[in-house]
Write a protein that holds these residues in place. Structure first.
Motif, PDB file in Angstrom:
ATOM      1  N   PRO A 151     -61.597 -17.133 -17.817  1.00  0.00           N
ATOM      2  CA  PRO A 151     -61.621 -16.069 -18.395  1.00  0.00           C
ATOM      3  C   PRO A 151     -60.119 -16.058 -19.200  1.00  0.00           C
ATOM      4  O   PRO A 151     -59.287 -17.263 -18.847  1.00  0.00           O
ATOM      5  CB  PRO A 151     -60.983 -15.080 -17.326  1.00  0.00           C
ATOM      6  N   TYR A 152     -59.835 -15.298 -20.437  1.00  0.00           N
ATOM      7  CA  TYR A 152     -58.773 -15.638 -21.270  1.00  0.00           C
ATOM      8  C   TYR A 152     -57.743 -14.801 -20.663  1.00  0.00           C
ATOM      9  O   TYR A 152     -57.598 -13.575 -20.976  1.00  0.00           O
ATOM     10  CB  TYR A 152     -59.153 -15.337 -22.520  1.00  0.00           C
ATOM     11  N   ILE A 153     -56.572 -15.238 -20.007  1.00  0.00           N
ATOM     12  CA  ILE A 153     -55.620 -14.469 -19.340  1.00  0.00           C
ATOM     13  C   ILE A 153     -54.273 -15.083 -19.392  1.00  0.00           C
ATOM     14  O   ILE A 153     -54.232 -16.187 -20.041  1.00  0.00           O
ATOM     15  CB  ILE A 153     -55.914 -14.178 -17.948  1.00  0.00           C
ATOM     16  N   ILE A 154     -53.189 -14.299 -19.289  1.00  0.00           N
ATOM     17  CA  ILE A 154     -51.928 -14.854 -19.509  1.00  0.00           C
ATOM     18  C   ILE A 154     -51.681 -15.909 -18.224  1.00  0.00           C
ATOM     19  O   ILE A 154     -52.375 -15.616 -17.202  1.00  0.00           O
ATOM     20  CB  ILE A 154     -51.002 -13.611 -19.377  1.00  0.00           C
ATOM     21  N   LEU A 155     -50.756 -16.826 -18.461  1.00  0.00           N
ATOM     22  CA  LEU A 155     -50.468 -17.854 -17.384  1.00  0.00           C
ATOM     23  C   LEU A 155     -49.959 -17.081 -16.016  1.00  0.00           C
ATOM     24  O   LEU A 155     -50.048 -17.524 -15.017  1.00  0.00           O
ATOM     25  CB  LEU A 155     -49.457 -18.902 -18.007  1.00  0.00           C
ATOM     26  N   ALA A 156     -49.154 -15.900 -16.390  1.00  0.00           N
ATOM     27  CA  ALA A 156     -48.563 -15.496 -15.059  1.00  0.00           C
ATOM     28  C   ALA A 156     -49.418 -15.032 -13.971  1.00  0.00           C
ATOM     29  O   ALA A 156     -49.026 -14.816 -12.938  1.00  0.00           O
ATOM     30  CB  ALA A 156     -47.697 -14.303 -15.702  1.00  0.00           C
ATOM     31  N   VAL A 157     -50.526 -14.553 -14.308  1.00  0.00           N
ATOM     32  CA  VAL A 157     -51.490 -14.030 -13.592  1.00  0.00           C
ATOM     33  C   VAL A 157     -52.090 -15.010 -12.486  1.00  0.00           C
ATOM     34  O   VAL A 157     -51.732 -14.963 -11.161  1.00  0.00           O
ATOM     35  CB  VAL A 157     -52.755 -13.533 -14.087  1.00  0.00           C
ATOM     36  N   ASP A 158     -52.294 -16.436 -12.830  1.00  0.00           N
ATOM     37  CA  ASP A 158     -52.621 -17.425 -11.808  1.00  0.00           C
ATOM     38  C   ASP A 158     -51.549 -17.806 -10.968  1.00  0.00           C
ATOM     39  O   ASP A 158     -51.573 -17.978  -9.800  1.00  0.00           O
ATOM     40  CB  ASP A 158     -52.970 -18.524 -12.777  1.00  0.00           C
ATOM     41  N   ASP A 159     -50.221 -17.568 -11.494  1.00  0.00           N
ATOM     42  CA  ASP A 159     -49.193 -18.084 -10.935  1.00  0.00           C
ATOM     43  C   ASP A 159     -48.621 -17.283  -9.895  1.00  0.00           C
ATOM     44  O   ASP A 159     -48.498 -17.393  -8.693  1.00  0.00           O
ATOM     45  CB  ASP A 159     -47.841 -18.408 -11.942  1.00  0.00           C
ATOM     46  N   VAL A 160     -48.760 -15.784 -10.361  1.00  0.00           N
ATOM     47  CA  VAL A 160     -48.155 -14.726  -9.210  1.00  0.00           C
ATOM     48  C   VAL A 160     -49.358 -14.678  -8.322  1.00  0.00           C
ATOM     49  O   VAL A 160     -49.007 -14.542  -6.971  1.00  0.00           O
ATOM     50  CB  VAL A 160     -48.245 -13.245  -9.921  1.00  0.00           C
ATOM     51  N   MET A 161     -50.445 -14.712  -8.554  1.00  0.00           N
ATOM     52  CA  MET A 161     -51.753 -14.857  -7.462  1.00  0.00           C
ATOM     53  C   MET A 161     -51.416 -15.778  -6.673  1.00  0.00           C
ATOM     54  O   MET A 161     -51.806 -15.420  -5.439  1.00  0.00           O
ATOM     55  CB  MET A 161     -53.171 -14.540  -8.155  1.00  0.00           C
ATOM     56  N   TYR A 162     -51.440 -16.899  -7.021  1.00  0.00           N
ATOM     57  CA  TYR A 162     -51.073 -18.024  -6.197  1.00  0.00           C
ATOM     58  C   TYR A 162     -50.199 -18.062  -5.282  1.00  0.00           C
ATOM     59  O   TYR A 162     -50.187 -18.149  -3.902  1.00  0.00           O
ATOM     60  CB  TYR A 162     -51.224 -19.217  -7.242  1.00  0.00           C
ATOM     61  N   ILE A 163     -49.157 -17.605  -5.806  1.00  0.00           N
ATOM     62  CA  ILE A 163     -47.719 -17.411  -5.060  1.00  0.00           C
ATOM     63  C   ILE A 163     -47.909 -16.339  -3.842  1.00  0.00           C
ATOM     64  O   ILE A 163     -47.636 -16.406  -2.863  1.00  0.00           O
ATOM     65  CB  ILE A 163     -46.520 -17.277  -5.788  1.00  0.00           C
ATOM     66  N   MET A 164     -48.538 -15.219  -4.547  1.00  0.00           N
ATOM     67  CA  MET A 164     -49.062 -13.820  -3.585  1.00  0.00           C
ATOM     68  C   MET A 164     -49.675 -14.388  -2.292  1.00  0.00           C
ATOM     69  O   MET A 164     -49.538 -14.072  -1.276  1.00  0.00           O
ATOM     70  CB  MET A 164     -49.637 -13.058  -4.125  1.00  0.00           C
ATOM     71  N   ASN A 165     -50.849 -15.361  -2.738  1.00  0.00           N
ATOM     72  CA  ASN A 165     -51.590 -15.804  -1.608  1.00  0.00           C
ATOM     73  C   ASN A 165     -51.134 -16.714  -0.578  1.00  0.00           C
ATOM     74  O   ASN A 165     -51.053 -16.347   0.782  1.00  0.00           O
ATOM     75  CB  ASN A 165     -52.964 -16.719  -2.236  1.00  0.00           C
ATOM     76  N   SER A 166     -50.145 -17.699  -0.952  1.00  0.00           N
ATOM     77  CA  SER A 166     -49.517 -18.612  -0.242  1.00  0.00           C
ATOM     78  C   SER A 166     -48.479 -17.822   0.440  1.00  0.00           C
ATOM     79  O   SER A 166     -48.020 -18.096   1.729  1.00  0.00           O
ATOM     80  CB  SER A 166     -48.704 -19.654  -1.107  1.00  0.00           C
ATOM     81  N   THR A 167     -47.821 -16.695  -0.003  1.00  0.00           N
ATOM     82  CA  THR A 167     -46.697 -15.863   0.667  1.00  0.00           C
ATOM     83  C   THR A 167     -47.436 -15.143   1.960  1.00  0.00           C
ATOM     84  O   THR A 167     -46.824 -14.961   3.007  1.00  0.00           O
ATOM     85  CB  THR A 167     -45.998 -14.923  -0.240  1.00  0.00           C
ATOM     86  N   ILE A 168     -48.564 -14.509   1.441  1.00  0.00           N
ATOM     87  CA  ILE A 168     -49.499 -13.839   2.589  1.00  0.00           C
ATOM     88  C   ILE A 168     -49.831 -14.761   3.809  1.00  0.00           C
ATOM     89  O   ILE A 168     -49.683 -14.245   5.063  1.00  0.00           O
ATOM     90  CB  ILE A 168     -50.628 -12.977   1.954  1.00  0.00           C
ATOM     91  N   GLN A 169     -50.439 -15.884   3.286  1.00  0.00           N
ATOM     92  CA  GLN A 169     -50.673 -16.826   4.195  1.00  0.00           C
ATOM     93  C   GLN A 169     -49.638 -17.437   5.178  1.00  0.00           C
ATOM     94  O   GLN A 169     -49.924 -17.354   6.305  1.00  0.00           O
ATOM     95  CB  GLN A 169     -51.520 -18.000   3.586  1.00  0.00           C
ATOM     96  N   LYS A 170     -48.495 -17.604   4.589  1.00  0.00           N
ATOM     97  CA  LYS A 170     -47.507 -18.327   5.154  1.00  0.00           C
ATOM     98  C   LYS A 170     -46.998 -16.843   6.315  1.00  0.00           C
ATOM     99  O   LYS A 170     -46.582 -17.410   7.544  1.00  0.00           O
ATOM    100  CB  LYS A 170     -46.217 -18.478   4.576  1.00  0.00           C
ATOM    101  N   SER A 171     -46.865 -15.844   5.992  1.00  0.00           N
ATOM    102  CA  SER A 171     -46.450 -14.724   6.718  1.00  0.00           C
ATOM    103  C   SER A 171     -47.510 -14.475   7.892  1.00  0.00           C
ATOM    104  O   SER A 171     -46.952 -14.280   9.130  1.00  0.00           O
ATOM    105  CB  SER A 171     -46.543 -13.349   5.940  1.00  0.00           C
TER     106      SER A 171
END
Length: 816
Positions: free
Chosen positions: A489-509
Motif C-alpha cells: 500500500p502507498y502510505i507515509i513512512l511514519a505509519v510503518d515506523d510508529v506501528m512497529y515501535i508500538m508493537n515492540s513497546t506493547i510486547q516489551k511491556s
C-alpha cells in the motif's frame, strides 16, 4: 362396621334420590300460605295440588327409612359380637404381660447393670495399664537419653529418645506416679527436669556443631544436625539457624556476583545488573525447590514457609543493593529529569496554526532543513539509544521479578493451603511475603515507575521523530501512462515506523508481566496515538495536502490529490496494523472466540487473579479508541476526496455522456436520424455507455490504483450514491417527454452505466435500487401496471419508491 357404612351410604343415596322430587316443591310453605290467601277457585286448586305433591314426597322418604331399619339392626348386632371377642383378647394379653414378661424384664435389667459395672472396671484397668505403659516408656526414654549423652555420645539416639518422650502426655510426665517410679540412683531428678535439661544441652550442642559444619562447608554434617532439631522439640530454632545458613550462601553469592561479575561480564557490560538480579532470584528458587522436601520431611508440612520468609528478607537486602548500585551507575534520576522536561517542540509546533509556527526543520528529510546535525534524536538533550537500552534492561529485571514472584506465590499457596493454586480453579494470589517485602516497594519505585515514565516519553518521541523523518512514497501519479514502481500500500513512512515501535513497546511491556506497567503504558500509547499520531495526519490533511484548486473554479493540483490519498491510505493501513497487533497479543483461539476472555498467551504472562482480563480490556480499549478516531478522520477524508476531486470531475463526465442524447425520438425517427447522418443506429444506442465508460475510467482508475481496496470501495460507494441521485433526477426530468422507445433506451443506457460503476463491486448495484425501479415502472405494460395498482401494497415488491415517485415514473412516457 362395613354394614353400617353400607347402610349409611344407602340412606344417603336414598336421600339423594328423593331430592329431585323435593326440589320442585321447594316452596311448600309458600303454597300453604297461598292457600290461605287464595281468592279464586283456580288459586285454591293450585295450592291443593302443591300440598298433595309435598305429601307424596314425605311418604316416599318415610318408606325408604323403614326399609333400611332391618339392615341397620343387623349391622349393630355384628358390632356387638365383635366387641365381645375383642374384650376377651385384651384380658388375655394383660395376663401374659403380668405373668410372663415382668420377670424377663427384671432379669434383663439386672444383667444390663452388671454389664455396665464390668465395662467400667475394664476401662479402669485399661487406663491403669496405659498409665503404667506410658510411665515405663517415659522411664526408658529418660534413661536412654542420659545413657546416650554419656560416654557413647550418640546424639541421634538421644534425640530419638526425646522425640519418643514427647509423645507421652504432659500430665503423666509431671504426675506423682511418674515422679515416684522414674527417678533412680543414676537419674535422681524428676523426669520432666531431666528431659528439659537434656533438650537444652542438646540444643546448644546441635547449634554449635551446625554452625561449625556451616563454616567448614560440610553439607553432610549440616544436614545431619539440621534433622535433629525437631526431634528435641526445637523446630523454630532449627528453622531459624537453617534460614541464616542458606541466607549466608545467598549473600555470599550476591556479593561475589557484584564484585567479580558473571561469566567474565563486568558492570559496564549491558544487562549486567539484570543478570545479577536474575542470578539472585535463581539461587533463592533453587534453595526453595531443592531444600523444601528436606524441610517438609523432617519438620512437617508448611514449615518451609518460615525459611521462605527468611530468604525473602535476604532477597530484600541483596536485591536492594543491586538496584541501588544500578540506579547510581546509570544515573537514573538524571535521565528521568531529562525525560520529564523534554519539550517535544516539533509536535507542539505542529499543533499551532500555520502562521504561528516557527517552521521547525524536519531532521534528515529531503525537505528544507535537511543536513542538520547527526545527533537527530539528541537534539534536545535526550539520547534515545540510552533510553531504549535502559528500558530493555528494566523490562528484563521486571520479567525476572515476575517469574520469581509467581514461583514464590505458587510455593506459598501450596505450603499454606497444602494444595496447588489451580487445584480448585481459584486464581493465583500474590503471596503476602512478596507484597509486604522491602524489595517489592523498591521494585515499584526504582523500576516500575521509571519504566512507565520513560516508555511514555520513548513512544511519543518516536512518533515525533517518525513524522520528522516522514516521507511520501515516490513515483505516484494520476497519469495512467506513468507506471508506479513502489509496492502497495502507498502510505507515509511514519505509519510503518510508529506501528512497529508500538508493537515492540506493547510486547516489551507485556513481557514484564506487571499489571502496574501495562495499566500505565497501554493508556499512554492510546493517548499518544489518538492525540499525536491521528492529530499529525489530520493536520497534514488539513494544512499540507488539502485538495483545493490553485485558481477559482479549477481543479486541485495532482500532487496534493496524490498526497491526500496517501494519507487516507495511511489511516486505513494503520487500522489494519493495529487490529493485527492487538488480536495477536490477545491470542484468541478457535475454541475461545469470546473477546472478553483472554487467550493463553496473556494468561501465561499474567497468571495472578484477573490481571490477564484487565490487560485484555485495556488492549481492546486502545483498539476501540484508536479506530473510532481514525475511522472518523478516514470518513471525513474520503468525503473531502469525493467532494473536491471526484464530484467536480464527474460533472463534465456526465455532461459529455448525455450530450445529444434525445429520448423523445421514436424508433422510426431514430432510424431516419441515423440515415441522415450516415450513422449506425446500434452505435447511436451505445454511444451513452461508451462515453460514460471512457470518462469514468479516466476519472476512477487513476484514483483506484493508488487507494487501498477498502478505501476505494468506500469512495466508490459514496460516488455511486451521488450518481444514483443524479440519474434519478435525470429520469424524472424527462417526465411526459419520452417516447416509449426512448424509455427503453433510457433503461438500456442507465443499466449499462450501473454495470460500469459496479464492475468488480457487485454490491454497489443495491445503491441504484431507486433508479432500477424508476425504469421498471416507466417501461411496464399497461396491463401489468393496472394489476400492480389493484394489488396496492400486496404486490410482493419491496418498493424503494414512494407512491408519488411511482406516479412520476409512470408519467415518464408520452402516451397517446
Amino acid at each position: 362396621m362395613s354394614a353400617l357404612m353400607h347402610s349409611g351410604a344407602s340412606r344417603t343415596h336414598s336421600d339423594d334420590a328423593t331430592t329431585p322430587s323435593a326440589r320442585p316443591n321447594h316452596n311448600h310453605h309458600a303454597a300453604a300460605a297461598g292457600l290461605e290467601n287464595a281468592a279464586t277457585l283456580a288459586e285454591v286448586r293450585a295450592a291443593l295440588e302443591a300440598l298433595h305433591v309435598r305429601e307424596a314426597g314425605l311418604t316416599r322418604r318415610l318408606d325408604t327409612l323403614m326399609a333400611s331399619q332391618t339392615d341397620l339392626s343387623r349391622d349393630l348386632g355384628r358390632l356387638d359380637m365383635l366387641r365381645a371377642g375383642l374384650g376377651s383378647q385384651v384380658i388375655a394379653t394383660r395376663s401374659i404381660g403380668n405373668d410372663m414378661l415382668a420377670t424377663a424384664a427384671e432379669t434383663a435389667g439386672d444383667l444390663s447393670g452388671k454389664v455396665r459395672k464390668l465395662d467400667l472396671e475394664k476401662s479402669r484397668v485399661e487406663d491403669t495399664l496405659r498409665v503404667v505403659e506410658q510411665v515405663a516408656e517415659l522411664k526408658a526414654c529418660v534413661h536412654g537419653v542420659v545413657g546416650s549423652m554419656g560416654a557413647p555420645q550418640d546424639w541421634e539416639a538421644a534425640a530419638g529418645y526425646l522425640s519418643r518422650a514427647s509423645h507421652v502426655p504432659e500430665a503423666i510426665i509431671k504426675g506423682p506416679f511418674a515422679a515416684g517410679i522414674v527417678p533412680s540412683v543414676e537419674v535422681p531428678d524428676a523426669p520432666w527436669t531431666t528431659l528439659e535439661n537434656a533438650k537444652e544441652s542438646l540444643c546448644t550442642l546441635f547449634l554449635r556443631e551446625f554452625e561449625k559444619a556451616a563454616a567448614d562447608g560440610d553439607g553432610t554434617k549440616v544436614t545431619r544436625f539440621f534433622k535433629l532439631f525437631p526431634l528435641i522439640g526445637r523446630t523454630e530454632v532449627g528453622l531459624d539457624v537453617y534460614g541464616r545458613y542458606v541466607c549466608q550462601g545467598v549473600a555470599g553469592t550476591a556479593r561475589t556476583t557484584l564484585k567479580d561479575g558473571i561469566g567474565g561480564q563486568t558492570r559496564k557490560d549491558g544487562f549486567f545488573y539484570a543478570n545479577a538480579l536474575t542470578k539472585l532470584f535463581e539461587h533463592i528458587a533453587q534453595i526453595v525447590e531443592g531444600h523444601g522436601s528436606l524441610v517438609e520431611r523432617h519438620y512437617g508440612a508448611g514449615k518451609m514457609v518460615r525459611v521462605i520468609e527468611r530468604l525473602q528478607m535476604e532477597a530484600d537486602v541483596q536485591g536492594g543493593i543491586i538496584l541501588d548500585t544500578w540506579t547510581d551507575e546509570c544515573s537514573l534520576d538524571r535521565k528521568l529529569t531529562d525525560v520529564k522536561s523534554y519539550p517535544f517542540s516539533f509536535l507542539v509546533q505542529s499543533f499551532l496554526p500555520p502562521q504561528s509556527r516557527n517552521n521547525t526543520p524536519r531532521i534528515n528529510s529531503p525537505a528544507a532543513g535537511a543536513g542538520t546535525s547527526s545527533r537527530a534524536s539528541e537534539d534536545e538533550g535526550v539520547n534515545m539509544k540510552e533510553v531504549d537500552a535502559l528500558l530493555s534492561e528494566i523490562a528484563v529485571m521486571l520479567g525476572r521479578w515476575s517469574l520469581y514472584t509467581r514461583f514464590i506465590s505458587s510455593k506459598y499457596a501450596r505450603l499454606i493451603l497444602v494444595k496447588g493454586p489451580d487445584s480448585d480453579g481459584s486464581p493465583l494470589l500474590t503471596a503476602d511475603v512478596i507484597t509486604k517485602s522491602n524489595l517489592y516497594k523498591k521494585i515499584m519505585a526504582k523500576l516500575v515507575s521509571p519504566y512507565n515514565v520513560m516508555t511514555g516519553f520513548f513512544f511519543r518521541r518516536s512518533v515525533e521523530k517518525s513524522f520528522q523523518l516522514d516521507e511520501y512514497p515516490p513515483g505516484l501519479s494520476l497519469k495512467m501512462n506513468k507506471p508506479i514502481e513502489t509496492e502497495a500500500p502507498y502510505i507515509i513512512l511514519a505509519v510503518d515506523d510508529v506501528m512497529y515501535i508500538m508493537n515492540s513497546t506493547i510486547q516489551k511491556s507485556i513481557s514484564t508481566s506487571q499489571r502496574d506497567v501495562t495499566s500505565s503504558v497501554i493508556p499512554s500509547i492510546e493517548r499518544i496515538l489518538s492525540a499525536d499520531f491521528i492529530g499529525m495526519i489530520q493536520r497534514k490533511m488539513r494544512d499540507e495536502t488539502y485538495p483545493k484548486p490553485v485558481i477559482q473554479g479549477g481543479f486541485p493540483p495532482e500532487d496534493k490529490i496524490v498526497q491526500f490519498i496517501v494519507l487516507i491510505n495511511s489511516l486505513e493501513t494503520a487500522n489494519q496494523y493495529l487490529n493485527r497487533i492487538i488480536e495477536g497479543r490477545i491470542s484468541h483461539s478457535q475454541d475461545n472466540p469470546d473477546a472478553s476472555i483472554p487467550g493463553d498467551g496473556l494468561k501465561e504472562s499474567f497468571p495472578f487473579e484477573k490481571d490477564a482480563i484487565m490487560v485484555a480490556n485495556q488492549l481492546h480499549k486502545l483498539q476501540k479508541t484508536f479506530l473510532a478516531k481514525s475511522n472518523e478522520l478516514l470518513t471525513e477524508g474520503i468525503n473531502v476526496l469525493f467532494e473536491r476531486v471526484v464530484k467536480l470531475r464527474l460533472r463534465p463526465v456526465l455532461a459529455e455522456t448525455f450530450r445529444d442524447a434525445d429520448y423523445t425520438l421514436t424508433e422510426q425517427e431514430l432510424a431516419e436520424y441515423a440515415e441522415q447522418n450516415e450513422e449506425d443506429p446500434d452505435q447511436i444506442n451505445e454511444v451513452v455507455a461508451r462515453r460514460f465508460e471512457r470518462g469514468w475510467d479516466m476519472l476512477m482508475k487513476p484514483v483506484g490504483r493508488i487507494m487501498t481496496p477498502a478505501t476505494f470501495s468506500v469512495l466508490l460507494e459514496t460516488t455511486a450514491r451521488y450518481l444514483s441521485r443524479v440519474l434519478e433526477k435525470r429520469i424524472l426530468s424527462h417526465s411526459g417527454k419520452t417516447s416509449e422507445y426512448g424509455a427503453i433506451r433510457i433503461e438500456r443506457d442507465f443499466t449499462a452505466i450501473i454495470s460500469i460503476v459496479a464492475k468488480g463491486h457487485y454490491g454497489i448495484r443495491e445503491v441504484f435500487g431507486k433508479v432500477t425501479q424508476l425504469m421498471m415502472v416507466a417501461n411496464m405494460e399497461d396491463e401489468e401496471w393496472d394489476e400492480l395498482v389493484t394489488l396496492d401494497d400486496d404486490d410482493g415488491i419491496e418498493w424503494l419508491l414512494t407512491e408519488d415517485e411511482r406516479k412520476k415514473a409512470r408519467a415518464l412516457v408520452r402516451r397517446s
